[in-house]
Design a protein around this motif. Structure first.
Motif, PDB file in Angstrom:
ATOM      1  N   TYR A   7     -23.607  35.110  -2.152  1.00  0.00           N
ATOM      2  CA  TYR A   7     -22.366  35.536  -2.800  1.00  0.00           C
ATOM      3  C   TYR A   7     -21.307  34.431  -2.806  1.00  0.00           C
ATOM      4  O   TYR A   7     -20.511  34.336  -3.731  1.00  0.00           O
ATOM      5  N   PHE A   8     -21.321  33.585  -1.771  1.00  0.00           N
ATOM      6  CA  PHE A   8     -20.456  32.408  -1.784  1.00  0.00           C
ATOM      7  C   PHE A   8     -20.804  31.554  -3.005  1.00  0.00           C
ATOM      8  O   PHE A   8     -19.917  31.100  -3.728  1.00  0.00           O
ATOM      9  N   GLY A   9     -22.091  31.346  -3.230  1.00  0.00           N
ATOM     10  CA  GLY A   9     -22.545  30.565  -4.386  1.00  0.00           C
ATOM     11  C   GLY A   9     -22.115  31.194  -5.700  1.00  0.00           C
ATOM     12  O   GLY A   9     -21.714  30.489  -6.633  1.00  0.00           O
ATOM     13  N   LEU A  10     -22.190  32.527  -5.784  1.00  0.00           N
ATOM     14  CA  LEU A  10     -21.721  33.208  -7.001  1.00  0.00           C
ATOM     15  C   LEU A  10     -20.231  32.984  -7.223  1.00  0.00           C
ATOM     16  O   LEU A  10     -19.797  32.729  -8.350  1.00  0.00           O
ATOM     17  N   GLY A  11     -19.446  33.090  -6.153  1.00  0.00           N
ATOM     18  CA  GLY A  11     -18.001  32.868  -6.255  1.00  0.00           C
ATOM     19  C   GLY A  11     -17.690  31.433  -6.649  1.00  0.00           C
ATOM     20  O   GLY A  11     -16.831  31.180  -7.495  1.00  0.00           O
ATOM     21  N   TRP A  12     -18.415  30.497  -6.049  1.00  0.00           N
ATOM     22  CA  TRP A  12     -18.228  29.080  -6.352  1.00  0.00           C
ATOM     23  C   TRP A  12     -18.541  28.812  -7.825  1.00  0.00           C
ATOM     24  O   TRP A  12     -17.774  28.163  -8.524  1.00  0.00           O
ATOM     25  N   GLU A  13     -19.675  29.324  -8.294  1.00  0.00           N
ATOM     26  CA  GLU A  13     -20.073  29.123  -9.693  1.00  0.00           C
ATOM     27  C   GLU A  13     -19.132  29.839 -10.657  1.00  0.00           C
ATOM     28  O   GLU A  13     -18.964  29.394 -11.791  1.00  0.00           O
ATOM     29  N   LEU A  25      -8.705  27.165 -16.592  1.00  0.00           N
ATOM     30  CA  LEU A  25      -7.455  27.009 -17.347  1.00  0.00           C
ATOM     31  C   LEU A  25      -6.327  27.831 -16.732  1.00  0.00           C
ATOM     32  O   LEU A  25      -5.178  27.387 -16.687  1.00  0.00           O
ATOM     33  N   PHE A  26      -6.656  29.038 -16.236  1.00  0.00           N
ATOM     34  CA  PHE A  26      -5.621  29.856 -15.624  1.00  0.00           C
ATOM     35  C   PHE A  26      -5.089  29.196 -14.353  1.00  0.00           C
ATOM     36  O   PHE A  26      -3.869  29.113 -14.150  1.00  0.00           O
ATOM     37  N   VAL A  27      -5.975  28.701 -13.510  1.00  0.00           N
ATOM     38  CA  VAL A  27      -5.541  28.025 -12.283  1.00  0.00           C
ATOM     39  C   VAL A  27      -4.745  26.769 -12.651  1.00  0.00           C
ATOM     40  O   VAL A  27      -3.707  26.483 -12.041  1.00  0.00           O
ATOM     41  N   LEU A  28      -5.198  26.045 -13.673  1.00  0.00           N
ATOM     42  CA  LEU A  28      -4.491  24.843 -14.111  1.00  0.00           C
ATOM     43  C   LEU A  28      -3.066  25.154 -14.546  1.00  0.00           C
ATOM     44  O   LEU A  28      -2.111  24.501 -14.121  1.00  0.00           O
ATOM     45  N   VAL A  29      -2.909  26.174 -15.378  1.00  0.00           N
ATOM     46  CA  VAL A  29      -1.571  26.475 -15.900  1.00  0.00           C
ATOM     47  C   VAL A  29      -0.677  27.085 -14.812  1.00  0.00           C
ATOM     48  O   VAL A  29       0.537  26.865 -14.807  1.00  0.00           O
ATOM     49  N   LEU A  30      -1.256  27.804 -13.874  1.00  0.00           N
ATOM     50  CA  LEU A  30      -0.464  28.312 -12.751  1.00  0.00           C
ATOM     51  C   LEU A  30       0.057  27.170 -11.888  1.00  0.00           C
ATOM     52  O   LEU A  30       1.201  27.173 -11.454  1.00  0.00           O
ATOM     53  N   VAL A  46      -2.863  30.826  -5.388  1.00  0.00           N
ATOM     54  CA  VAL A  46      -4.267  31.090  -5.729  1.00  0.00           C
ATOM     55  C   VAL A  46      -4.861  32.191  -4.853  1.00  0.00           C
ATOM     56  O   VAL A  46      -5.756  32.919  -5.283  1.00  0.00           O
ATOM     57  N   THR A  47      -4.348  32.338  -3.641  1.00  0.00           N
ATOM     58  CA  THR A  47      -4.795  33.441  -2.796  1.00  0.00           C
ATOM     59  C   THR A  47      -4.328  34.780  -3.371  1.00  0.00           C
ATOM     60  O   THR A  47      -5.073  35.761  -3.364  1.00  0.00           O
ATOM     61  N   ALA A  48      -3.115  34.818  -3.914  1.00  0.00           N
ATOM     62  CA  ALA A  48      -2.633  36.039  -4.584  1.00  0.00           C
ATOM     63  C   ALA A  48      -3.542  36.370  -5.764  1.00  0.00           C
ATOM     64  O   ALA A  48      -3.889  37.538  -5.989  1.00  0.00           O
ATOM     65  N   PHE A  49      -3.940  35.353  -6.500  1.00  0.00           N
ATOM     66  CA  PHE A  49      -4.863  35.556  -7.620  1.00  0.00           C
ATOM     67  C   PHE A  49      -6.191  36.130  -7.113  1.00  0.00           C
ATOM     68  O   PHE A  49      -6.717  37.087  -7.670  1.00  0.00           O
ATOM     69  N   THR A  50      -6.715  35.558  -6.039  1.00  0.00           N
ATOM     70  CA  THR A  50      -7.990  36.032  -5.472  1.00  0.00           C
ATOM     71  C   THR A  50      -7.868  37.468  -4.983  1.00  0.00           C
ATOM     72  O   THR A  50      -8.799  38.267  -5.154  1.00  0.00           O
ATOM     73  N   ILE A  51      -6.740  37.827  -4.403  1.00  0.00           N
ATOM     74  CA  ILE A  51      -6.537  39.207  -3.932  1.00  0.00           C
ATOM     75  C   ILE A  51      -6.568  40.165  -5.120  1.00  0.00           C
ATOM     76  O   ILE A  51      -7.270  41.182  -5.089  1.00  0.00           O
ATOM     77  N   VAL A 139     -14.643  33.976  -0.785  1.00  0.00           N
ATOM     78  CA  VAL A 139     -14.553  32.692  -0.082  1.00  0.00           C
ATOM     79  C   VAL A 139     -15.044  31.568  -0.993  1.00  0.00           C
ATOM     80  O   VAL A 139     -14.426  30.503  -1.070  1.00  0.00           O
ATOM     81  N   GLY A 140     -16.127  31.806  -1.727  1.00  0.00           N
ATOM     82  CA  GLY A 140     -16.617  30.811  -2.681  1.00  0.00           C
ATOM     83  C   GLY A 140     -15.622  30.560  -3.797  1.00  0.00           C
ATOM     84  O   GLY A 140     -15.374  29.413  -4.197  1.00  0.00           O
ATOM     85  N   LEU A 141     -15.040  31.645  -4.305  1.00  0.00           N
ATOM     86  CA  LEU A 141     -14.029  31.544  -5.363  1.00  0.00           C
ATOM     87  C   LEU A 141     -12.812  30.760  -4.867  1.00  0.00           C
ATOM     88  O   LEU A 141     -12.321  29.848  -5.538  1.00  0.00           O
ATOM     89  N   GLU A 142     -12.351  31.102  -3.682  1.00  0.00           N
ATOM     90  CA  GLU A 142     -11.172  30.442  -3.114  1.00  0.00           C
ATOM     91  C   GLU A 142     -11.450  28.959  -2.862  1.00  0.00           C
ATOM     92  O   GLU A 142     -10.604  28.103  -3.147  1.00  0.00           O
ATOM     93  N   ALA A 143     -12.640  28.639  -2.366  1.00  0.00           N
ATOM     94  CA  ALA A 143     -13.001  27.230  -2.138  1.00  0.00           C
ATOM     95  C   ALA A 143     -12.982  26.452  -3.449  1.00  0.00           C
ATOM     96  O   ALA A 143     -12.451  25.333  -3.516  1.00  0.00           O
ATOM     97  N   GLY A 144     -13.533  27.032  -4.492  1.00  0.00           N
ATOM     98  CA  GLY A 144     -13.516  26.373  -5.795  1.00  0.00           C
ATOM     99  C   GLY A 144     -12.109  26.201  -6.330  1.00  0.00           C
ATOM    100  O   GLY A 144     -11.761  25.147  -6.878  1.00  0.00           O
TER     101      GLY A 144
END
Length: 191
Positions: A7-13, A25-30, A46-51, A139-144
């Motif tokens: 699941y970490f890999g899924l979040g990362w990808e 693009l969303f993270v970039l513009v934020l 970005v943590t607020a976004f992940t939540i 966690v994968g998403l947040e790391a990315g």
């Protein structure tokens, strides 16, 4: 631990592939309005976004919330268009002026979370724990996201602080580019 790695890999990808261009693009513009000294604020952002993302991901995976995937795929670039549009009119970059970004990150994270729910529902085995799957994915998403933010802040350091590009112009260039790309995406995805 294998489930977590999967699941970490899924979040990362989910964030680190070209299929995730809208997410990038969303993270970039934020993050476009921030400088390297603001790194803690960007991490909170970005943590607020992940939540937000994880709330609707969980609700949708549990079939408690259901939104047409065509509408979700349309709304995701709309969130980017709106965020970029707001950046274009940003004149000040102090904490009070960009405080709205925290709300946008959380709220728009709710919309973005709906986009991955079908995939998660499909790969989640009957005997697996949704909480553990979401934890690994997030966690994968947040790391990315942290990698992307670090690159954006590094670029801001290079252009704004080293090459002395005015901060307002830096934000305008990034936001205008993201605005045009995401507007094109939104128009292509109208349900």
């Amino acid at each position: 631990m294998n489930d977590f790695s999967f699941y970490f890999g899924l979040g990362w990808e989910h964030i680190m592939s070209w299929d995730a261009l809208d997410h990038i693009l969303f993270v970039l513009v934020l993050a476009a309005v921030y400088l390297p000294a603001d790194w803690k604020k960007v991490l909170i952002l970005v943590t607020a976004f992940t939540i937000g993302h994880s709330i609707t991901l969980a609700l949708s995976t549990l079939n408690l919330v259901s939104v047409s995937s065509a509408w979700v795929e349309f709304l995701i670039p709309c969130t980017i268009v709106l965020t970029a549009f707001l950046n274009l009119f940003q004149r000040k970059f102090d904490h009070r002026a960009i405080r709205l970004n925290y709300f946008l990150a959380l709220f728009f994270g709710l919309i973005h979370g709906l986009g991955f729910a079908n995939t998660l529902r499909f790969v989640l085995a009957k005997d697996q724990n949704l909480g553990w799957a979401l934890f690994g994915f997030n966690v994968g998403l947040e790391a990315g996201q942290i990698i992307i933010v670090a690159l954006i802040l590094l670029a801001a350091f290079l252009f704004v602080q080293m090459l002395r590009v005015p901060r307002r112009e830096w934000v305008l260039i990034l936001s205008a580019a993201v605005f045009s790309l995401s507007l094109q995406m939104a128009l292509e995805r109208i349900p």
